[in-house]
Design a protein around this motif. Sequence first.
Motif, mmCIF file in Angstrom:
data_model
loop_
_atom_site.group_PDB
_atom_site.id
_atom_site.type_symbol
_atom_site.label_atom_id
_atom_site.label_comp_id
_atom_site.label_asym_id
_atom_site.label_seq_id
_atom_site.Cartn_x
_atom_site.Cartn_y
_atom_site.Cartn_z
ATOM 1 N N ASN A 1 57.029 64.509 67.644
ATOM 2 C CA ASN A 1 57.927 63.855 68.595
ATOM 3 C C ASN A 1 59.074 64.741 69.046
ATOM 4 O OD1 ASN A 1 56.622 61.222 68.657
ATOM 5 N ND2 ASN A 1 57.220 61.104 66.529
ATOM 6 N N ALA A 2 59.144 65.961 68.531
ATOM 7 C CA ALA A 2 60.217 66.885 68.943
ATOM 8 C C ALA A 2 60.015 67.218 70.417
ATOM 9 C CB ALA A 2 60.183 68.150 68.098
ATOM 10 N N ARG A 3 61.086 67.102 71.177
ATOM 11 C CA ARG A 3 60.996 67.387 72.605
ATOM 12 C C ARG A 3 60.950 68.903 72.797
ATOM 13 N NH1 ARG A 3 66.314 64.248 73.861
ATOM 14 N NH2 ARG A 3 66.773 65.624 72.134
ATOM 15 N N PHE A 4 59.991 69.342 73.606
ATOM 16 C CA PHE A 4 59.775 70.775 73.800
ATOM 17 C C PHE A 4 61.037 71.489 74.269
ATOM 18 C CE2 PHE A 4 54.947 70.157 74.669
ATOM 19 C CZ PHE A 4 54.701 70.198 73.314
ATOM 20 N N VAL A 5 61.626 71.003 75.349
ATOM 21 C CA VAL A 5 62.760 71.710 75.952
ATOM 22 C C VAL A 5 64.024 71.534 75.118
ATOM 23 C CG1 VAL A 5 64.225 71.888 78.014
ATOM 24 C CG2 VAL A 5 61.755 71.528 78.257
ATOM 25 N N GLU A 6 64.386 70.284 74.850
ATOM 26 C CA GLU A 6 65.651 69.988 74.187
ATOM 27 C C GLU A 6 65.673 70.424 72.718
ATOM 28 O OE1 GLU A 6 63.808 67.957 75.921
ATOM 29 O OE2 GLU A 6 64.994 66.809 77.364
ATOM 30 N N ASP A 7 64.591 70.171 71.998
ATOM 31 C CA ASP A 7 64.582 70.423 70.554
ATOM 32 C C ASP A 7 63.990 71.780 70.163
ATOM 33 O OD1 ASP A 7 65.633 67.841 70.268
ATOM 34 O OD2 ASP A 7 63.647 66.953 70.058
ATOM 35 N N LEU A 8 63.027 72.261 70.957
ATOM 36 C CA LEU A 8 62.288 73.464 70.556
ATOM 37 C C LEU A 8 62.549 74.670 71.452
ATOM 38 C CD1 LEU A 8 58.909 71.668 69.756
ATOM 39 C CD2 LEU A 8 60.644 72.410 68.122
ATOM 40 N N GLY A 9 63.342 74.478 72.507
ATOM 41 C CA GLY A 9 63.694 75.599 73.368
ATOM 42 C C GLY A 9 62.562 76.125 74.228
ATOM 43 N N VAL A 10 61.595 75.274 74.556
ATOM 44 C CA VAL A 10 60.486 75.687 75.411
ATOM 45 C C VAL A 10 61.005 75.821 76.845
ATOM 46 C CG1 VAL A 10 58.255 74.960 76.375
ATOM 47 C CG2 VAL A 10 58.750 74.593 73.947
ATOM 48 N N ASP A 11 60.689 76.952 77.474
ATOM 49 C CA ASP A 11 61.088 77.116 78.875
ATOM 50 C C ASP A 11 59.883 76.873 79.786
ATOM 51 O OD1 ASP A 11 59.524 79.439 78.875
ATOM 52 O OD2 ASP A 11 61.233 80.745 78.532
ATOM 53 N N SER A 12 60.097 76.970 81.091
ATOM 54 C CA SER A 12 59.033 76.636 82.040
ATOM 55 C C SER A 12 57.831 77.575 81.915
ATOM 56 C CB SER A 12 59.561 76.639 83.473
ATOM 57 O OG SER A 12 60.131 77.889 83.781
ATOM 58 N N MET A 13 58.077 78.841 81.588
ATOM 59 C CA MET A 13 56.962 79.770 81.417
ATOM 60 C C MET A 13 56.113 79.389 80.198
ATOM 61 S SD MET A 13 56.924 81.655 83.981
ATOM 62 C CE MET A 13 55.588 82.710 83.480
ATOM 63 N N MET A 14 56.779 79.008 79.113
ATOM 64 C CA MET A 14 56.040 78.563 77.917
ATOM 65 C C MET A 14 55.241 77.303 78.229
ATOM 66 S SD MET A 14 58.739 78.888 74.821
ATOM 67 C CE MET A 14 59.131 80.406 74.000
ATOM 68 N N ALA A 15 55.845 76.404 78.990
ATOM 69 C CA ALA A 15 55.162 75.150 79.336
ATOM 70 C C ALA A 15 53.893 75.450 80.129
ATOM 71 C CB ALA A 15 56.100 74.243 80.122
ATOM 72 N N LEU A 16 53.990 76.353 81.087
ATOM 73 C CA LEU A 16 52.802 76.744 81.856
ATOM 74 C C LEU A 16 51.761 77.415 80.966
ATOM 75 C CD1 LEU A 16 54.333 78.064 85.192
ATOM 76 C CD2 LEU A 16 52.733 76.170 84.931
ATOM 77 N N GLU A 17 52.235 78.203 80.019
ATOM 78 C CA GLU A 17 51.333 78.880 79.083
ATOM 79 C C GLU A 17 50.595 77.864 78.216
ATOM 80 O OE1 GLU A 17 51.667 82.421 75.772
ATOM 81 O OE2 GLU A 17 53.387 82.136 77.100
ATOM 82 N N ILE A 18 51.304 76.835 77.768
ATOM 83 C CA ILE A 18 50.690 75.758 76.978
ATOM 84 C C ILE A 18 49.611 75.067 77.806
ATOM 85 C CG2 ILE A 18 51.110 73.459 75.983
ATOM 86 C CD1 ILE A 18 53.922 74.597 75.111
ATOM 87 N N LEU A 19 49.959 74.725 79.043
ATOM 88 C CA LEU A 19 49.015 74.049 79.937
ATOM 89 C C LEU A 19 47.770 74.915 80.156
ATOM 90 C CD1 LEU A 19 48.654 71.532 81.778
ATOM 91 C CD2 LEU A 19 49.595 72.909 83.620
ATOM 92 N N ALA A 20 47.991 76.185 80.457
ATOM 93 C CA ALA A 20 46.873 77.098 80.720
ATOM 94 C C ALA A 20 45.998 77.280 79.477
ATOM 95 C CB ALA A 20 47.403 78.447 81.193
ATOM 96 N N ALA A 21 46.633 77.382 78.316
ATOM 97 C CA ALA A 21 45.883 77.576 77.072
ATOM 98 C C ALA A 21 44.997 76.366 76.763
ATOM 99 C CB ALA A 21 46.843 77.835 75.919
ATOM 100 N N ILE A 22 45.529 75.176 76.990
ATOM 101 C CA ILE A 22 44.738 73.955 76.751
ATOM 102 C C ILE A 22 43.579 73.890 77.739
ATOM 103 C CG2 ILE A 22 44.802 71.416 76.882
ATOM 104 C CD1 ILE A 22 47.696 71.616 75.757
ATOM 105 N N GLU A 23 43.862 74.195 78.997
ATOM 106 C CA GLU A 23 42.797 74.169 80.008
ATOM 107 C C GLU A 23 41.681 75.157 79.655
ATOM 108 O OE1 GLU A 23 44.956 72.856 84.140
ATOM 109 O OE2 GLU A 23 44.982 74.986 83.640
#
Length: 82
Positions: free
Chosen positions: A26-48
């Motif tokens: 339940n940790a929020r990516f941006v607020e709690d874990l410091g995920v930035d937009s590039m990491m978010a895109l990387e997560i999306l691409a990796a799952i795809e």
Amino acid sequence: MADIDLEIKNLIAEIIEKDPVDLDPNARFVEDLGVDSMMALEILAAIEKKYKISIPEEKLPQLTNLNDTIKIAKEYLGQKNA
């Protein structure tokens, strides 16, 4: 389906450079874990890539934590397998 949960958790942990054990679902990516937009895109691409599915970029804002990300990935996996 628990395998997918674990696989996605490990995949995200690797991208954000955290230990999977320390990754609160339940940790929020941006607020709690410091995920930035590039990491978010990387997560999306990796799952795809891993599951050979396509998740529209419009879904990106909904990938706010591990639980939400798993839910959306399963939704698109379900469509692929239907």
